[in-house]
Scaffold this motif. Structure first.
Motif, PDB file in Angstrom:
ATOM      1  N   TRP A  13       0.661  -1.305   0.215  1.00 52.52           N
ATOM      2  CA  TRP A  13       0.002  -0.019   0.007  1.00 52.52           C
ATOM      3  C   TRP A  13       0.826   1.231   0.188  1.00 52.52           C
ATOM      4  N   LYS A  15       0.974   5.939  -0.364  1.00 50.34           N
ATOM      5  CA  LYS A  15       0.452   6.996   0.073  1.00 50.34           C
ATOM      6  C   LYS A  15      -0.152   7.737  -0.949  1.00 50.34           C
ATOM      7  N   ARG A  50      -9.048   6.926   3.037  1.00 50.37           N
ATOM      8  CA  ARG A  50      -7.521   7.158   2.263  1.00 50.37           C
ATOM      9  C   ARG A  50      -8.046   6.955   0.843  1.00 50.37           C
ATOM     10  N   ASP A  52      -5.467   5.265  -1.399  1.00 52.60           N
ATOM     11  CA  ASP A  52      -4.044   4.599  -1.340  1.00 52.60           C
ATOM     12  C   ASP A  52      -4.199   3.468  -2.493  1.00 52.60           C
ATOM     13  N   GLY A  68      -4.831   7.043  -6.610  1.00 53.17           N
ATOM     14  CA  GLY A  68      -4.558   8.108  -5.707  1.00 53.17           C
ATOM     15  C   GLY A  68      -5.224   9.453  -5.965  1.00 53.17           C
ATOM     16  N   SER A  88      -0.987  13.074  -2.831  1.00 55.78           N
ATOM     17  CA  SER A  88      -0.245  11.983  -3.080  1.00 55.78           C
ATOM     18  C   SER A  88       1.275  11.972  -2.872  1.00 55.78           C
ATOM     19  N   SER A  93       6.570   7.012  -2.153  1.00 57.22           N
ATOM     20  CA  SER A  93       6.413   5.592  -1.751  1.00 57.22           C
ATOM     21  C   SER A  93       7.099   4.489  -2.605  1.00 57.22           C
ATOM     22  N   ARG A 278      -3.689  -0.708   9.088  1.00 57.23           N
ATOM     23  CA  ARG A 278      -3.035   0.354   8.541  1.00 57.23           C
ATOM     24  C   ARG A 278      -2.266   1.025   9.586  1.00 57.23           C
TER      25      ARG A 278
END
Length: 283
Positions: A13, A15, A50, A52, A68, A88, A93, A278
């Motif tokens: 996962w 961000k 979220r 994500d 996102g 985002s 990430s 999470r």
């Protein structure tokens, strides 16, 4: 970052941002006295959602499930109305797992509403460019047609700045498509007419990404449909079908929107037997 291994598939996962949407709209006709016991609500009657994307790595391919909310797409008014507190961090990430946006082979778009599709493009000067230049972007034919020609109800969620720059990367399908062995996108309709889910099976292991037919763990009840759903009865019937499938196979259910769980596994009676929480305090 949270990870989950399902057979030969690795899920990570990323961000993608956070919104806060009206709780009543997210739970439709369900009374607040019921849904608020399952999902926290703030003083504005908003729930945290979220946005994500899931990095899905399988057979040497790097896929995204949805994209996102991107960056610099929202006006101040939209940020306020949608409770956007974070945009985002996709490139950051990806760097944590040794990848760049150029390494993404495919983006599996369950649907093209702005909170799923804003991450597909980014503004450069006075125009927009694709964030994932080497990816095939998969969506249903129905969804792609409505994205480009929204109706009076959907015009506020299908934005031209999210599709014009990636039009030549899009590959559509009608009922379902198998991307690699065991990994399918399946057209369900319901939340939008072109909505799709993602289903992976390998032997006794599987995961179901129900997208906005089941956006959070609190939507497990097959009758709990969103006021945002264009075809709520279809959402209910498709959820009934795929919850029965997932319960019987003890599939993982994965989430894009849930602020508390990344994935949950249920037994045949719908009871939680495993979960991926999470990490709420990640920076």
């Amino acid at each position: 970052m949270e990870k989950l291994q399902v057979g030969r598939a690795t899920l990570t996962w990323l961000k993608g941002g956070v919104t806060h949407m009206d709780g009543g709209a997210m739970f439709g006709v369900v009374p607040k006295a019921l849904w608020s016991k399952k999902y926290p609500v703030n003083e504005k009657n908003q729930i945290e959602l979220r946005t994500d994307p899931i990095l899905l790595q399988l057979e040497g391919k790097n896929f995204f499930i949805d994209s996102g909310i991107g960056n610099r797409k929202f006006t101040d008014k939209q940020k306020r109305n949608y409770g956007v507190l974070e945009e985002s961090f996709i490139e950051e990430s990806l760097s944590e797992v040794g990848l760049t946006v150029g390494d993404i082979d495919g983006v599996l778009m369950t649907h093209l509403h702005f909170d799923h599709a804003c991450g597909l493009t980014v503004k450069e000067g006075e125009t927009y460019r694709s964030v994932f230049p080497n990816a095939i972007i998969y969506t249903t034919k129905t969804e792609w047609e409505e994205m480009r020609n929204p109706n009076i109800r959907s015009v506020n969620t299908y934005w031209k700045e999210n599709w014009e720059a990636i039009a030549d990367q899009v590959q559509t399908f009608s009922e379902q498509i198998e991307l690699v062995d065991g990994l399918r996108m399946i057209h369900t309709s319901g939340h939008s007419d072109g909505h799709a889910i993602v289903y992976f099976q390998e032997g006794q292991e599987s995961f179901l990404h129900m997208a906005d037919i089941m956006p959070t763990h609190a939507h497990q009840n097959k009758l709990w449909a969103l006021a945002y759903d264009d075809y709520p009865v279809t959402s209910v019937l498709e959820k009934e079908k795929w919850m029965a499938t997932g319960y019987a196979n003890r599939s993982w259910y994965t989430f894009y929107h849930d602020a508390f769980y990344r994935a949950i596994k249920f037994n045949e009676d719908g009871e939680i037997i495993d979960r991926v929480d999470r990490e709420k305090n990640r920076k």
